[in-house]
Design an enzyme around this catalytic site. Sequence first.
Site, mmCIF file in Angstrom:
data_model
loop_
_atom_site.group_PDB
_atom_site.id
_atom_site.type_symbol
_atom_site.label_atom_id
_atom_site.label_comp_id
_atom_site.label_asym_id
_atom_site.label_seq_id
_atom_site.Cartn_x
_atom_site.Cartn_y
_atom_site.Cartn_z
ATOM 1 N N GLY A 22 0.821 -1.209 0.000
ATOM 2 C CA GLY A 22 0.000 0.000 0.000
ATOM 3 C C GLY A 22 0.850 1.252 0.000
ATOM 4 O O GLY A 22 1.872 1.315 -0.693
ATOM 5 N N GLY A 23 0.463 2.233 0.789
ATOM 6 C CA GLY A 23 1.160 3.524 0.834
ATOM 7 C C GLY A 23 2.612 3.375 1.240
ATOM 8 O O GLY A 23 3.493 4.077 0.736
ATOM 9 N N GLU A 46 20.248 -2.286 -21.788
ATOM 10 C CA GLU A 46 20.636 -3.390 -22.687
ATOM 11 C C GLU A 46 19.497 -3.811 -23.607
ATOM 12 O O GLU A 46 19.268 -4.990 -23.838
ATOM 13 C CB GLU A 46 21.148 -4.590 -21.880
ATOM 14 C CG GLU A 46 22.444 -4.278 -21.149
ATOM 15 C CD GLU A 46 23.015 -5.499 -20.442
ATOM 16 O OE1 GLU A 46 22.832 -6.597 -20.953
ATOM 17 O OE2 GLU A 46 23.646 -5.318 -19.397
HETATM 18 C C1 LIG Z 1 21.005 3.380 -17.026
HETATM 19 C C2 LIG Z 1 21.049 2.880 -18.443
HETATM 20 C C3 LIG Z 1 22.025 1.976 -18.793
HETATM 21 C C4 LIG Z 1 22.107 1.515 -20.102
HETATM 22 N N1 LIG Z 1 23.083 0.637 -20.400
HETATM 23 C C5 LIG Z 1 23.208 0.207 -21.660
HETATM 24 C C6 LIG Z 1 24.250 -0.705 -22.005
HETATM 25 O O1 LIG Z 1 25.032 -1.121 -21.164
HETATM 26 N N2 LIG Z 1 24.361 -1.105 -23.298
HETATM 27 C C7 LIG Z 1 23.484 -0.660 -24.244
HETATM 28 O O2 LIG Z 1 23.622 -1.054 -25.404
HETATM 29 N N3 LIG Z 1 22.491 0.203 -23.953
HETATM 30 C C8 LIG Z 1 22.335 0.658 -22.689
HETATM 31 N N4 LIG Z 1 21.354 1.549 -22.389
HETATM 32 C C9 LIG Z 1 20.446 2.012 -23.481
HETATM 33 C C10 LIG Z 1 19.162 1.214 -23.408
HETATM 34 O O3 LIG Z 1 19.419 -0.163 -23.648
HETATM 35 C C11 LIG Z 1 18.151 1.680 -24.466
HETATM 36 O O4 LIG Z 1 18.571 1.262 -25.724
HETATM 37 C C12 LIG Z 1 17.986 3.153 -24.542
HETATM 38 O O5 LIG Z 1 17.758 3.668 -23.242
HETATM 39 C C13 LIG Z 1 16.761 3.441 -25.430
HETATM 40 O O6 LIG Z 1 16.992 4.660 -26.096
HETATM 41 P P1 LIG Z 1 16.191 5.979 -25.719
HETATM 42 O O7 LIG Z 1 16.323 6.202 -24.241
HETATM 43 O O8 LIG Z 1 16.640 7.032 -26.672
HETATM 44 O O9 LIG Z 1 14.676 5.602 -25.992
HETATM 45 P P2 LIG Z 1 13.952 5.527 -27.397
HETATM 46 O O10 LIG Z 1 14.758 4.721 -28.356
HETATM 47 O O11 LIG Z 1 13.516 6.887 -27.760
HETATM 48 O O12 LIG Z 1 12.691 4.645 -26.971
HETATM 49 C C14 LIG Z 1 11.644 5.198 -26.164
HETATM 50 C C15 LIG Z 1 10.590 4.135 -25.996
HETATM 51 O O13 LIG Z 1 10.094 3.771 -27.281
HETATM 52 C C16 LIG Z 1 10.237 2.375 -27.469
HETATM 53 N N5 LIG Z 1 10.563 2.067 -28.860
HETATM 54 C C17 LIG Z 1 11.582 2.591 -29.592
HETATM 55 N N6 LIG Z 1 11.611 2.047 -30.820
HETATM 56 C C18 LIG Z 1 10.585 1.155 -30.857
HETATM 57 C C19 LIG Z 1 10.109 0.265 -31.855
HETATM 58 N N7 LIG Z 1 10.675 0.172 -33.060
HETATM 59 N N8 LIG Z 1 9.052 -0.520 -31.558
HETATM 60 C C20 LIG Z 1 8.452 -0.442 -30.318
HETATM 61 N N9 LIG Z 1 8.861 0.388 -29.355
HETATM 62 C C21 LIG Z 1 9.917 1.166 -29.608
HETATM 63 C C22 LIG Z 1 11.333 1.925 -26.528
HETATM 64 O O14 LIG Z 1 11.163 0.561 -26.150
HETATM 65 C C23 LIG Z 1 11.127 2.849 -25.350
HETATM 66 O O15 LIG Z 1 10.173 2.334 -24.471
HETATM 67 C C24 LIG Z 1 21.196 1.992 -21.081
HETATM 68 C C25 LIG Z 1 20.200 2.892 -20.717
HETATM 69 C C26 LIG Z 1 20.111 3.334 -19.417
HETATM 70 C C27 LIG Z 1 19.011 4.301 -19.040
#
Ligand SMILES: Cc1cc2nc3c(=O)[nH]c(=O)nc-3n(C[C@H](O)[C@H](O)[C@H](O)COP(=O)(O)OP(=O)(O)OC[C@H]3O[C@@H](n4cnc5c(N)ncnc54)[C@H](O)[C@@H]3O)c2cc1C
Length: 62
Positions: A22-23, A46
């Site tokens: 809950g809260g 990832e």
């Molecule tokens: C703390 C942290 C650690 C990370 N570490 C790693 C790492 O070690 N290695 C690595 O490679 N990456 C890493 N990333 C990157 C992560 O894996 C994502 O790829 C990245 O955050 C997504 O890019 P964006 O934030 O620009 O979101 P966007 O690409 O703008 O996506 C925004 C939303 O739209 C959705 N979306 C985008 N394209 C599509 C599609 N074609 N179909 C359906 N939905 C879609 C995404 O799922 C997401 O929910 C990390 C990110 C964070 C925040």
Amino acid sequence: MRNFFASEMGFRTCNQAVQIHGGYGYMAEYDVERHLRDIKLMEIGEGTSEIQRVVISRQLGC
Ligand SMILES: Cc1cc2nc3c(=O)[nH]c(=O)nc-3n(C[C@H](O)[C@H](O)[C@H](O)COP(=O)(O)OP(=O)(O)OC[C@H]3O[C@@H](n4cnc5c(N)ncnc54)[C@H](O)[C@@H]3O)c2cc1C
């Protein structure tokens, strides 16, 4: 695929844990709030869950 499944199940579990508490589950003073925030990263880092769905469906030839 394992990472996708584990992160989705982990988030569902932690989300239910917050709901059960809950809260208190929402308050930063309790670990359950941090667990939900931490597991959310597994759905983003990832490769987001959406992108993993795309990759898996391509592997399955869909
Ligand atoms: C703390 C942290 C650690 C990370 N570490 C790693 C790492 O070690 N290695 C690595 O490679 N990456 C890493 N990333 C990157 C992560 O894996 C994502 O790829 C990245 O955050 C997504 O890019 P964006 O934030 O620009 O979101 P966007 O690409 O703008 O996506 C925004 C939303 O739209 C959705 N979306 C985008 N394209 C599509 C599609 N074609 N179909 C359906 N939905 C879609 C995404 O799922 C997401 O929910 C990390 C990110 C964070 C925040």
